[in-house]
Design a protein around this motif. Structure first.
Motif, PDB file in Angstrom:
ATOM      1  N   GLY A   1       0.834  -1.196   0.000  1.00  0.00           N
ATOM      2  CA  GLY A   1       0.000   0.000   0.000  1.00  0.00           C
ATOM      3  C   GLY A   1       0.867   1.243   0.000  1.00  0.00           C
ATOM      4  O   GLY A   1       1.492   1.573   1.011  1.00  0.00           O
ATOM      5  N   CYS A   2       0.946   1.926  -1.137  1.00  0.00           N
ATOM      6  CA  CYS A   2       1.830   3.088  -1.300  1.00  0.00           C
ATOM      7  C   CYS A   2       1.035   4.369  -1.490  1.00  0.00           C
ATOM      8  O   CYS A   2       1.386   5.234  -2.301  1.00  0.00           O
ATOM      9  CB  CYS A   2       2.767   2.867  -2.477  1.00  0.00           C
ATOM     10  N   GLY A   3      -0.082   4.471  -0.758  1.00  0.00           N
ATOM     11  CA  GLY A   3      -0.894   5.679  -0.818  1.00  0.00           C
ATOM     12  C   GLY A   3      -0.360   6.754   0.111  1.00  0.00           C
ATOM     13  O   GLY A   3       0.834   6.818   0.388  1.00  0.00           O
ATOM     14  N   SER A   4      -1.252   7.581   0.624  1.00  0.00           N
ATOM     15  CA  SER A   4      -0.819   8.718   1.432  1.00  0.00           C
ATOM     16  C   SER A   4      -0.088   8.264   2.688  1.00  0.00           C
ATOM     17  O   SER A   4       0.982   8.766   3.014  1.00  0.00           O
ATOM     18  CB  SER A   4      -2.020   9.592   1.794  1.00  0.00           C
ATOM     19  N   VAL A   5      -0.636   7.290   3.411  1.00  0.00           N
ATOM     20  CA  VAL A   5       0.020   6.805   4.627  1.00  0.00           C
ATOM     21  C   VAL A   5       1.263   6.002   4.271  1.00  0.00           C
ATOM     22  O   VAL A   5       2.353   6.232   4.797  1.00  0.00           O
ATOM     23  CB  VAL A   5      -0.949   5.954   5.474  1.00  0.00           C
ATOM     24  N   GLY A   6       1.125   5.062   3.354  1.00  0.00           N
ATOM     25  CA  GLY A   6       2.254   4.212   2.986  1.00  0.00           C
ATOM     26  C   GLY A   6       3.427   4.995   2.433  1.00  0.00           C
ATOM     27  O   GLY A   6       4.586   4.697   2.751  1.00  0.00           O
ATOM     28  N   SER A   7       3.161   6.004   1.606  1.00  0.00           N
ATOM     29  CA  SER A   7       4.265   6.766   1.011  1.00  0.00           C
ATOM     30  C   SER A   7       5.050   7.515   2.074  1.00  0.00           C
ATOM     31  O   SER A   7       6.284   7.614   1.999  1.00  0.00           O
ATOM     32  CB  SER A   7       3.741   7.737  -0.049  1.00  0.00           C
ATOM     33  N   HIS A   8       4.357   8.041   3.088  1.00  0.00           N
ATOM     34  CA  HIS A   8       5.067   8.749   4.153  1.00  0.00           C
ATOM     35  C   HIS A   8       5.810   7.780   5.072  1.00  0.00           C
ATOM     36  O   HIS A   8       6.875   8.118   5.605  1.00  0.00           O
ATOM     37  CB  HIS A   8       4.091   9.615   4.946  1.00  0.00           C
ATOM     38  N   VAL A   9       5.257   6.581   5.260  1.00  0.00           N
ATOM     39  CA  VAL A   9       5.975   5.554   6.022  1.00  0.00           C
ATOM     40  C   VAL A   9       7.274   5.198   5.298  1.00  0.00           C
ATOM     41  O   VAL A   9       8.343   5.098   5.913  1.00  0.00           O
ATOM     42  CB  VAL A   9       5.104   4.302   6.202  1.00  0.00           C
ATOM     43  N   ILE A  10       7.209   5.018   3.990  1.00  0.00           N
ATOM     44  CA  ILE A  10       8.390   4.680   3.202  1.00  0.00           C
ATOM     45  C   ILE A  10       9.438   5.784   3.321  1.00  0.00           C
ATOM     46  O   ILE A  10      10.630   5.510   3.527  1.00  0.00           O
ATOM     47  CB  ILE A  10       8.012   4.465   1.723  1.00  0.00           C
ATOM     48  N   GLY A  11       8.991   7.042   3.205  1.00  0.00           N
ATOM     49  CA  GLY A  11       9.926   8.154   3.337  1.00  0.00           C
ATOM     50  C   GLY A  11      10.608   8.182   4.690  1.00  0.00           C
ATOM     51  O   GLY A  11      11.814   8.428   4.801  1.00  0.00           O
ATOM     52  N   SER A  12       9.842   7.901   5.741  1.00  0.00           N
ATOM     53  CA  SER A  12      10.407   7.881   7.092  1.00  0.00           C
ATOM     54  C   SER A  12      11.442   6.766   7.234  1.00  0.00           C
ATOM     55  O   SER A  12      12.515   6.968   7.825  1.00  0.00           O
ATOM     56  CB  SER A  12       9.289   7.701   8.118  1.00  0.00           C
ATOM     57  N   LEU A  13      11.152   5.603   6.693  1.00  0.00           N
ATOM     58  CA  LEU A  13      12.095   4.488   6.764  1.00  0.00           C
ATOM     59  C   LEU A  13      13.374   4.797   5.991  1.00  0.00           C
ATOM     60  O   LEU A  13      14.481   4.489   6.451  1.00  0.00           O
ATOM     61  CB  LEU A  13      11.442   3.218   6.219  1.00  0.00           C
ATOM     62  N   ALA A  14      13.221   5.405   4.815  1.00  0.00           N
ATOM     63  CA  ALA A  14      14.408   5.773   4.029  1.00  0.00           C
ATOM     64  C   ALA A  14      15.247   6.807   4.766  1.00  0.00           C
ATOM     65  O   ALA A  14      16.484   6.727   4.776  1.00  0.00           O
ATOM     66  CB  ALA A  14      13.985   6.307   2.657  1.00  0.00           C
ATOM     67  N   ASP A  15      14.594   7.762   5.401  1.00  0.00           N
ATOM     68  CA  ASP A  15      15.321   8.778   6.167  1.00  0.00           C
ATOM     69  C   ASP A  15      16.080   8.165   7.338  1.00  0.00           C
ATOM     70  O   ASP A  15      17.092   8.720   7.791  1.00  0.00           O
ATOM     71  CB  ASP A  15      14.357   9.842   6.697  1.00  0.00           C
ATOM     72  N   SER A  16      15.604   7.044   7.851  1.00  0.00           N
ATOM     73  CA  SER A  16      16.274   6.393   8.978  1.00  0.00           C
ATOM     74  C   SER A  16      17.425   5.500   8.530  1.00  0.00           C
ATOM     75  O   SER A  16      18.137   4.956   9.369  1.00  0.00           O
ATOM     76  CB  SER A  16      15.263   5.556   9.782  1.00  0.00           C
ATOM     77  N   GLY A  17      17.599   5.338   7.224  1.00  0.00           N
ATOM     78  CA  GLY A  17      18.725   4.568   6.711  1.00  0.00           C
ATOM     79  C   GLY A  17      18.371   3.250   6.061  1.00  0.00           C
ATOM     80  O   GLY A  17      19.255   2.557   5.552  1.00  0.00           O
ATOM     81  N   ILE A  18      17.095   2.871   6.040  1.00  0.00           N
ATOM     82  CA  ILE A  18      16.702   1.642   5.336  1.00  0.00           C
ATOM     83  C   ILE A  18      16.987   1.828   3.846  1.00  0.00           C
ATOM     84  O   ILE A  18      16.599   2.843   3.250  1.00  0.00           O
ATOM     85  CB  ILE A  18      15.205   1.337   5.563  1.00  0.00           C
ATOM     86  N   ASP A  19      17.675   0.856   3.245  1.00  0.00           N
ATOM     87  CA  ASP A  19      18.042   1.028   1.840  1.00  0.00           C
ATOM     88  C   ASP A  19      17.574  -0.113   0.941  1.00  0.00           C
ATOM     89  O   ASP A  19      17.963  -0.194  -0.220  1.00  0.00           O
ATOM     90  CB  ASP A  19      19.554   1.204   1.697  1.00  0.00           C
ATOM     91  N   GLN A  20      16.731  -1.003   1.476  1.00  0.00           N
ATOM     92  CA  GLN A  20      16.171  -2.086   0.656  1.00  0.00           C
ATOM     93  C   GLN A  20      14.672  -2.163   0.909  1.00  0.00           C
ATOM     94  O   GLN A  20      14.236  -2.309   2.056  1.00  0.00           O
ATOM     95  CB  GLN A  20      16.820  -3.426   1.003  1.00  0.00           C
TER      96      GLN A  20
END
Length: 595
Positions: free
Chosen positions: A347-366
């Motif tokens: 699910g990459c909608g409004s909630v999912g897209s911001h969750v993904i951004g937060s994870l990437a900002d924390s250093g998740i790279d996969q």
């Protein structure tokens, strides 16, 4: 001077006052120091002081916006030529007295600021000239190395304790000044550059040296100087260094690291083409020597090259900008990095897209991203992707956005319904450390929970959804090896037991047309929720979460009440913007697991 509402009058008044202070207290003489005029300097003063048996001289230059910034201190010739290099003094004759990033002038006491700067300047000159503060050189290594640098390159290499052959790639990227990057492998560099929008032009080999020290400035400048430095201070790497030069043509780039506190300083140098002019004994003719004496053309012996035939060739120094993930998140984060962790997001909608951004900002790279929808204009007010991405599958839009920001990120995206994917590839979610389910679709979430209970999905899932107007939001972490599951939080009518609103279904909205119902909320509140949720996700990633848990985020409850939205009794007196974490064990023994 009292009227600070007029900045011009205020700064002019300060300038008049400090000029009187400098000429009266220090017998300073105003000078026209042209080197600094272009940098916002309005007046400069020469100050002379006897320190021990030496006469020292500095130039104190007052910027137009003093005392909101520090004055600039320079050391004029002949003193500069006599003492350079010393710590904190650069080739432009500027003495760094205070680091403006960590020290700030007291604008209420301009004369006091001048006194501190002047006294500290003379102390730095005395200590530098006597060698008392030579240990400060390492803290300003990059500054000293950079003063002589002829170019700059980017670096993706990992810092290791052993020398190694690396790749150097020449490229074009319209927005960057740099056009070369060093990397541990060609494939890694290509992958990073292509995602960053660069066009690759050429490949070469380079060499990496882990040095114990580069010594103090002045740094080596000639072939023979660099060889001498390695032999004296880093003898264990001389042989691999010479072996690499023997097997590679010039110009040759060498990248090095030097330990610094808990990190490393990185720089590079380049050995030029072996070419010099030689005056022959016969009639003093000039010829160009391009190879070693006694060797056939094209044959190389790096030791003789650096020590004998081309010992006086100047070596180019190169600035290195580290763009590897470790460096970026040490410089722009807390230095704590997830190690090889892949996170799924369904699910990459409004909630999912911001969750993904937060994870990437924390250093998740996969990432594994799954969403069957295409980005529409109606989505962009709450989505991380905007109008330029409309018409693309959401997984592709997010992928493009992330890799442009973090080129090292690896994303697998599937524009499919998650149940269709699981039907064809049942193990796909089991390749992830855990997966976020941000669908807002109860039927699919219920099915995923059953698949987890039946053992088809054996990795944890975190179900995330929001209530209307962001009165509340929830995340349910479910590890199938622990007690409790998603279904434990719902009654027999599939009504969620911990809703913040007394009846969330009353506040869903519907546009004209079938299947156009949506939940109203603002992106501002989503970001606030995701910010708090990120700490919960950190607990999951770090292994701190030992129980299946319901995370409930409470929004602005006062605002909801003012707008006539009824809050469930359990949350009636809860604080605005607060968080609750409840183990699923408190809801009883899970009855939904397959026996």
């Amino acid at each position: 001077m009292e009227d600070q509402h007029n900045l011009e009058l205020y700064y002019d008044g300060v300038l008049e006052n400090v000029a009187l202070h400098l000429t009266g207290e220090y017998k300073a003489v105003e000078v026209d120091y042209l080197d600094l005029r272009k940098n916002g300097i309005v007046k400069s003063f020469r100050i002379t002081r006897q320190v021990d048996r030496s006469i020292l001289e500095i130039i104190v230059s007052i910027p137009y916006n003093f005392p909101d910034v520090f004055p600039v201190v320079t050391i004029p010739d002949p003193l500069f030529s006599e003492i350079y290099p010393i710590p904190h003094l650069d080739l432009h004759k500027v003495l760094c007295v205070f680091d403006a990033e960590i020290a700030h002038p007291n604008s209420e006491n301009p004369n006091g600021v001048l006194d501190e700067v002047i006294n500290k300047a003379f102390v730095l000159i005395k200590e530098g000239n006597s060698g008392q503060n030579s240990s400060d050189y390492i803290e300003e290594f990059e500054s000293y190395w950079g003063q002589d640098a002829k170019s700059q390159l980017l670096s993706l290499i990992s810092i290791t304790s052993e020398p190694k052959e690396i790749d150097i790639i020449t490229f074009k990227q319209k927005n960057w000044n740099e056009n070369r990057i060093v990397t541990d492998s060609r494939r890694e560099g290509e992958y990073w550059l292509i995602k960053a929008g660069a066009k690759i032009e050429a490949y070469n080999k380079a060499f990496y040296l882990p040095l114990r020290t580069m010594g103090n400035p002045p740094f080596p400048t000639l072939n023979c100087d660099f060889l001498k430095l390695l032999i004296i201070k880093n003898p264990e790497i001389v042989k691999p260094f010479l072996d690499f030069l023997d097997n590679n043509k010039r110009p040759t780039t060498v990248v090095f690291s030097v330990p610094y506190k808990n990190d490393f300083l990185v720089g590079a140098w380049e050995h030029k083409l072996t070419e010099k002019q030689v005056i022959t004994p016969f009639k003093g003719k000039v010829r160009v020597q391009k190879s070693l004496k006694g060797f056939r053309v094209g044959k190389q012996n790096a030791f003789l090259e650096l020590q004998r035939d081309f010992r006086k060739l100047v070596v180019n120094k190169i600035n290195v900008m580290r763009v590897d993930k470790e460096r970026l998140f040490t410089r722009g984060g807390d230095g704590e990095l997830p190690d090889g962790m892949r996170i799924g997001v369904i699910g990459c909608g409004s909630v999912g897209s911001h969750v993904i951004g937060s994870l990437a900002d924390s250093g998740i790279d996969q990432f594994l991203l799954i969403d069957e929808d295409t980005l529409k204009f109606e989505n962009i007010a709450r989505h991380t992707c905007g109008a330029s991405q409309v018409g693309k599958p959401k997984v592709e839009a997010i992928k493009q956005k992330l890799v442009e920001h973090f080129p090292y990120i690896e994303i697998s995206g599937y524009k499919e319904n998650v149940l269709k994917i699981l039907k064809d590839y049942s193990e796909i979610l089991n390749s992830c450390f855990f997966s976020i389910v941000a669908l807002g679709n109860f039927s699919t979430e219920w099915r995923l929970n059953q698949l987890q209970n039946n053992g088809l999905i054996n990795k944890p899932l975190m179900y995330v959804w929001v209530e209307p107007y962001l009165a509340g939001a929830h995340a349910v972490y479910v590890d199938p090896s622990l007690n409790g599951c998603f279904a434990c939080l719902f009654d027999r009518q599939h009504k969620f037991r911990q809703s913040v609103l007394a009846d969330p279904s009353l506040y869903s909205k519907r546009e004209a047309g079938c299947q156009s119902t949506y939940v109203p909320y603002s992106v501002t509140e989503v970001k606030r929720f995701i910010s708090d949720l990120s700490f919960f996700m950190d607990d999951v990633r770090s292994g701190k979460l030992k129980e299946n848990t319901l995370f409930t985020w409470l929004g602005n409850l006062s605002y909801q009440k003012q707008n006539g939205r009824r809050i469930a009794g359990r949350w009636a007196i809860a604080e605005n913007y607060s968080v609750r974490k409840v183990p699923l064990s408190e809801f009883g023994i899970c009855e939904h697991r397959k026996k």
